[in-house]
Design an enzyme around this catalytic site. Structure first.
Site, mmCIF file in Angstrom:
data_model
loop_
_atom_site.group_PDB
_atom_site.id
_atom_site.type_symbol
_atom_site.label_atom_id
_atom_site.label_comp_id
_atom_site.label_asym_id
_atom_site.label_seq_id
_atom_site.Cartn_x
_atom_site.Cartn_y
_atom_site.Cartn_z
ATOM 1 N N GLU A 120 0.797 -1.223 0.000
ATOM 2 C CA GLU A 120 0.000 0.000 0.000
ATOM 3 C C GLU A 120 0.832 1.276 0.000
ATOM 4 O O GLU A 120 0.479 2.264 0.652
ATOM 5 C CB GLU A 120 -0.954 0.013 1.216
ATOM 6 C CG GLU A 120 -1.935 -1.130 1.199
ATOM 7 C CD GLU A 120 -2.991 -1.035 2.298
ATOM 8 O OE1 GLU A 120 -4.176 -1.238 1.993
ATOM 9 O OE2 GLU A 120 -2.622 -0.777 3.463
ATOM 10 N N LEU A 121 1.902 1.268 -0.741
ATOM 11 C CA LEU A 121 2.705 2.478 -0.835
ATOM 12 C C LEU A 121 1.963 3.499 -1.688
ATOM 13 O O LEU A 121 1.526 3.195 -2.799
ATOM 14 C CB LEU A 121 4.063 2.119 -1.446
ATOM 15 C CG LEU A 121 5.187 3.132 -1.300
ATOM 16 C CD1 LEU A 121 5.409 3.550 0.142
ATOM 17 C CD2 LEU A 121 6.468 2.533 -1.871
#
Lengths: 562, 562
Positions: free
Chosen positions: A339-340
């Site tokens: 989830e960058l």
């Protein structure tokens, strides 16, 4: 001892031949032969440890098994709870001991040492025989870890009624070995904190169903409850309170407690996302800290991610990860990578300045960050473990040995396998224990859980570890795990949200699905899982009931087709 | 004391003016004025009961309030948990006593007597003032029940830090009265059993949010855990075990414990459906007992419904219901009436024989059954309460005073109101606490909860009691309740599945929605509900966390729009 071609037989046994509601092993063993004789456990029953140089933790495991045998006092899950067994018991023989021994070529190491060996080099197999004539039962294995697994099985064989502990299915012969080496449970202790006592209680329950990995997602954006010797500020400023910190000795205690129960602790310090709270100590290392609207910068509040493009952040992260990992006995360490959010860096001056001055792309900087941190872990003897985005969303150079956790969808396993990486199945659409509890962000009453619906034990149980893979890729599947993300969990609901559901994957990855086996069958499994649940209650855990008690006492009566 | 036109003001206060995270009353009172002065509770603080002839249970309530005041030790839900309040506290005055008194025209009856009066004749209102200058606080009411509600509010006003119990909002002036007379919680103790200790713990928690009715769905098709003097076999044969029975003294204890906490126990013996287990004692009274496939004969296994067409069954049921009801102090008794399955009777020989010989229809027989049983209850002074099908699915002659619980859908309230009956809102689409946990029948892994999704506190909180009703029908709404059906619940998950969610309806029906008021607002409510939850934890309950602790300490920071 338990050739893998027996696994096909297992599926047959499991699906057709087990007397419902009588024998409730979980996970079901590779091979199993039972008789129809009652056999009582002698009040003087003892475990006879015939293991040269037996380690202390084997004796502790035996003492625990003795305790469960005496105190489970689980009535059979039939109407009357065993009242109808008294006739059979009147003429039953009495079992006086179980002899534990290692195979002749084995040497006795502590269970805790066996449990943390690299995957593929541990021996969890065992053979257990219980004669019907009252002569000694025997448990044999290649390792103390195998003996531990066998003791766990032994404890599941016995019921209690009217002062007598007994089985109705003697003689019993079991040989058993897991289908997959990795069988995990993941717990997030950062969104909400769990005292050590909750974790060790969970480790006990994991051991009862032969789960062998505790995937400890210990930190996240909301809190940093881990004491790190080199960076004491992280916990001082990042834990919810001084009381909500896992000290170095807490971690050591948990790791040792787990290992003595056959469980390896795979810790995760999620980077470079999920790190907002590090800003409380190192504000210069974190981009978009607490920026609003948070939803633009992160999947959850608060926003904030490591400025991985900065050399000082690469150095800090490398030192942090290796500093923590080197004190852990496990061969595995997860660096996260999920989830960058790229919005976070788009207007981040330090990041953009660095990229502009070096001519690097964001992807290139992440590649450097990952290569440096991973190389340092590998140099410490650790295999890096990452979330699937590191392979599927970014163009990174990962070491071949890197293990990839597939979480967004079970369908993504094929893409990861196509890249040649080994896989841990952690799919949200089967294994996320937190799904289905509704949205938790504020001001959004219509919000459902993003991963609706709730994953029932039976839905999880239908997971196929080999789906969409080619036969050549089957060997990449190490196993899988169910996971609890703790936005809406805390000690108050830990037991009921995890148990007995987390037993589903424990059986999937111990007992099948093998390429040649029939699928595991939810209808056959339900009475056994009731048994798991009721035995857990006897041992003080708080697992949910799967059905009305009426159904638990009447196998199959509450099936849709009954 | 609290004129209803103040309620419009309440909504304004609740929506706009309350300092977030500081004052966390739940349910929010009708009128509320606060200042900005810190005020400490004296170590010598005491409750001064100036009530002539004060009943014992008022003194017990005062002792409980004193205990909570001393032992809640709840830190404010802000970063630092009150560490920043020390400056304000340095110059704060000290509160030494709260004086309790009744209005001059009131007489002191026991709380337990006030709590079980008919709806509309109880007085729950109170006025509470807390000066900032350290002079005595005062609590005044028309009844001991009102004093009890005021004590509950008083306990919610105080926080703890560093050895000091305090508020930051003195002076405080509250006048308060509920918007609706019925605010309930329903618990099914038949699908799975709950020991008395779980029920009394739940009653305590109910009292903390001013819920005033425990709707006890005590029996169902799966078990009959109620000891009935005239029919001892029902529990002997129908309870899950001899230990899982509510004896007459258990019931008496629970009823008294509830009443002393301002809670009326409305018991339900569901008839003529949901009665399969009665066949274990009276097989001749039950049609289609355990017939298969069960799904043809019932919504849940096991099948089996009372043969209501038979005169002996009418007599038995009448005797059963009145025999139980007459020993309960409540004016209300639910006879159930939901989910009656007509397939069950289509081939039931005794039923068909009776219908044929009398020329009655099934509807006609049900009308007779209902009229006879209800008339007997009315003769005992009880108002019958039924599920909506008795009005909407069957053509029955019900007494005008009958109260109807709307459960299938909130939309059905309008049809019930159109028939002129009073309504208890119990809609599955807002208030069923068990929804969203997946299907529980066996052999159906794809099965979701029939009433998916999970009903979050905030979804429940958006319920509008007056939706789709005409102004002339508003008076028919008595209130509402959240409900736990226990197919997948038991003591192990009771607290976390109920709390703090069940507080949602407690506030809806205490504080609004009145016709003239603005809707209650989930964004405003969330910080206060966090407070409810954390205070419950301090008191030993196990409610779920609604969000990461990070969010709980930062009101609104985790709102979707933040």
């Amino acid at each position: 001892m338990a050739p893998s071609h027996y696994v096909g037989l297992l599926a047959l046994v499991a699906g057709c031949l087990l007397p419902s509601g009588v024998l409730a092993l979980w996970p079901i063993p590779s091979t199993l032969e039972t008789g129809m004789a009652a056999l009582k456990v002698s009040p003087a029953f003892y475990f006879d440890v015939q293991v040269k140089g037996a380690p202390v933790d084997l004796y502790e495991a035996v003492a625990q098994a003795q305790y469960y045998l005496a105190n489970d006092k689980l009535g059979r899950l039939v109407v009357g709870r065993g009242a109808n067994d008294t006739t059979a018991l009147a003429s039953a023989k009495t079992l006086s001991k179980l002899t534990l021994s290692l195979t002749s070529w084995a040497t006795a190491e502590p269970i805790a040492a066996e449990a943390v060996k690299p995957l593929g080099t541990r021996s969890e197999e065992y053979a257990l025989t219980i004669p019907a004539d009252g002569s000694a039962a025997t448990l044999m294995a290649n390792s103390t870890l195998g003996l531990y697994r066998g003791l766990t099985t032994f404890n599941q064989l016995f019921y209690y009624y009217g002062g007598v502990t007994y089985t109705l299915l003697a003689p019993i012969a079991i040989t058993d070995t897991p289908a997959y080496p990795f069988r995990g449970l993941a717990l997030d202790t950062a969104r909400n904190y769990y005292p050590v006592s909750d974790i060790v209680r969970t480790l006990d329950a994991m051991s009862w169903v032969k789960i062998n990995t505790f995937h400890w997602h210990i930190t996240d954006s909301q809190s940093f409850p881990l004491e790190v010797a080199q960076y004491p500020g992280l916990a001082i400023n990042g834990a919810y309170s001084p009381q909500e910190v896992y000290t170095a000795s807490d971690v050591q205690y948990i790791v040792q407690y787990a290992a003595a129960r056959g469980i390896d602790v795979m810790m995760e310090i999620d980077t470079p996302g999920h790190t907002s709270i590090i800003a409380a100590t190192y504000p210069d290392y974190v981009a978009c800290f607490d920026e609003t609207p948070w939803a633009h910068y992160a999947n959850e509040p608060p926003a904030g991610q490591l400025r991985f493009a900065l050399p000082e952040v690469v150095n800090f992260t490398t030192s942090l990860l290796t500093g923590v990992a080197k004190n852990l006995p496990s061969s595995y360490f997860s660096t996260g990578g999920d989830e960058l959010n790229t919005n976070c860096y788009a207007n981040d001056y330090p990041t953009q300045l660095q990229l502009n001055s070096t001519g690097m792309t964001l992807n290139g900087a992440l590649d450097t960050f990952t290569q440096v941190t991973h190389a340092a872990l590998i140099a410490e003897g650790k295999t890096p473990v990452v979330w699937e985005e590191m392979v599927l969303n970014w163009n990174l150079t990962l070491a071949n040995e890197t293990i990839v956790m597939v979480w967004i969808s079970s369908a993504d396993a094929a893409a990861v396998a196509a890249r040649g990486f080994r896989i841990i199945h952690a799919p949200s659409n089967y294994f996320y224990l937190d799904c289905g509890a509704g949205g938790w962000v504020g001001g959004y009453p219509a919000g459902n859980s993003w991963c609706d619906p709730f994953k029932t034990w039976s839905e999880a149980y239908t997971f196929n570890p080999l789906a969409n893979l080619t036969q050549a890729q089957y060997g990449l599947v190490l196993g899988g795990e169910q996971l609890l993300w703790s936005e809406q969990s805390a000690p108050q609901n830990l037991d009921p949200i995890v148990w007995p559901r987390a037993a589903s994957s424990a059986e999937i990855f111990w007992s099948g699905k093998q390429p040649t086996g029939a699928p595991l069958n939810v209808t056959e499994a339900l009475p056994r899982l009731h048994d798991v649940r009721y035995r857990m209650v006897q041992r003080g855990l708080k697992p949910i009931p799967l059905q009305p008690h009426w159904c638990a006492l009447r196998p199959d009566a509450c099936d849709l087709t009954a």
